[in-house]
Design an enzyme around this catalytic site. Sequence first.
Site, PDB file in Angstrom:
ATOM      1  CG  LEU A 245       2.481  -0.627   4.975  1.00 32.50           C
ATOM      2  CD1 LEU A 245       1.442  -0.666   3.850  1.00 32.50           C
ATOM      3  CD2 LEU A 245       2.292  -1.828   5.904  1.00 32.50           C
TER       4      LEU A 245
ATOM      5  CB  ALA B 218      -0.936  -0.017   1.205  1.00 32.35           C
TER       6      ALA B 218
ATOM      7  NE  ARG C 296      15.789  -5.082   2.493  1.00 33.64           N
ATOM      8  CZ  ARG C 296      16.162  -4.077   1.692  1.00 33.64           C
ATOM      9  NH1 ARG C 296      15.664  -2.876   1.855  1.00 33.64           N
ATOM     10  NH2 ARG C 296      17.034  -4.287   0.732  1.00 33.64           N
TER      11      ARG C 296
ATOM     12  CD  GLN D 225      18.678   0.294  -4.495  1.00 31.88           C
ATOM     13  OE1 GLN D 225      18.494   0.884  -5.552  1.00 31.88           O
ATOM     14  NE2 GLN D 225      17.853   0.423  -3.467  1.00 31.88           N
TER      15      GLN D 225
ATOM     16  CG  HIS E  63       5.611   0.161  -3.425  1.00 29.15           C
ATOM     17  ND1 HIS E  63       5.671  -1.019  -2.730  1.00 29.15           N
ATOM     18  CD2 HIS E  63       6.895   0.593  -3.544  1.00 29.15           C
ATOM     19  CE1 HIS E  63       6.933  -1.304  -2.446  1.00 29.15           C
ATOM     20  NE2 HIS E  63       7.681  -0.341  -2.915  1.00 29.15           N
TER      21      HIS E  63
HETATM   22  O1  PAF Z   1      13.184   2.997  -2.761  1.00 28.28           O
HETATM   23  C1  PAF Z   1      13.381   2.108  -3.625  1.00 28.28           C
HETATM   24  O2  PAF Z   1      12.559   1.224  -3.862  1.00 28.28           O
HETATM   25  C2  PAF Z   1      14.705   2.109  -4.407  1.00 28.28           C
HETATM   26  O3  PAF Z   1      15.760   2.502  -3.597  1.00 28.28           O
HETATM   27  C3  PAF Z   1      14.632   2.945  -5.682  1.00 28.28           C
HETATM   28  C4  PAF Z   1      14.384   4.412  -5.397  1.00 28.28           C
HETATM   29  C5  PAF Z   1      13.534   2.412  -6.593  1.00 28.28           C
HETATM   30  C6  PAF Z   1      15.957   2.850  -6.442  1.00 28.28           C
HETATM   31  O4  PAF Z   1      16.272   1.528  -6.767  1.00 28.28           O
END
Ligand code: PAF
Length: 282
Positions: free
Chosen positions: A186, A35, A189, A61, A37
């Site tokens: 939320l 939710a 992970r 990352q 996103h």
């Molecule tokens: O927040 C995230 O999901 C990631 O760090 C992002 C901004 C999509 C970059 O990979």
Amino acid sequence: MRTLREIAALRETLGDCRRRCQRIALVPTMGNLHAGHLALVESARRYGDVVVATIFVNPMQFGAGEDLDAYPRTLAEDQEKLESAGCDLLFAPTTATIYPRGLEAQTRVSVPGVSQGLCGGSRPGHFDGVATVVSMLFNLVQPDVACFGEKDYQQLAVIRQLVADLHFPIELVGVPIVRAEDGLALSSRNGYLDPDQRAIAPRLYRTLCELRDALEGGEAIDTTLATGLERLRDAGFEPDYLELRAPDLGAVTATTRDAVLLAAARLGPTRLIDNLALTLPR
Ligand code: PAF
């Protein structure tokens, strides 16, 4: 909603949108959507005529020993959720499309200062990976506006600096944290938590709320943070950091009023982050 995997198709489609003078709003994600996103998509719909989401689990990352391989990949479910939320276009490239020469050979973007400390301290190189892929997505999509969640507070600060330093003509929108009923922020992970850990996890937010109340009530910063760390350890967390910073992540000084508490803590193998704004008394 169309899903595109290739850069050429993305550019062609977005070129058509631009010729129609449509405002493009970008929601970058790593998928396994929840939710939080979908709140980004909802916000993007308010700011743009065309909403473009991206799903890319960005290897750059993730540090050695982190959860790159375990990170949940749920494209079919994500497509359904994005479609229902009103997303117009999904760009879901492969790693080879984004990094055709491999990670080692890849040109990188590094944002000094704001990337240091906090999550940058416990995850060396993490924000270079974020800054690199976000710069690339900004270049590929060329959005008018981009939406990011405020849960990743330092990430948003890094991206703000990147947009300013590289003169990207992009409006950034920070979207408030979406929480479960028990207060847990939320996060994709959270799915790693077993039932016992899931029962403990909301204590992170509860601790931040208690510390906010203490600090707003005039308690000393150092002792309050020390108490917070102790409470987190007693609850079963292994804290990475618990800090009070100015909203731009600078140090808190005698004249600081608005501030933000930031925490990262591990529950077993799962690393949770959260933050809470507060106002220090005069
Ligand atoms: O927040 C995230 O999901 C990631 O760090 C992002 C901004 C999509 C970059 O990979």
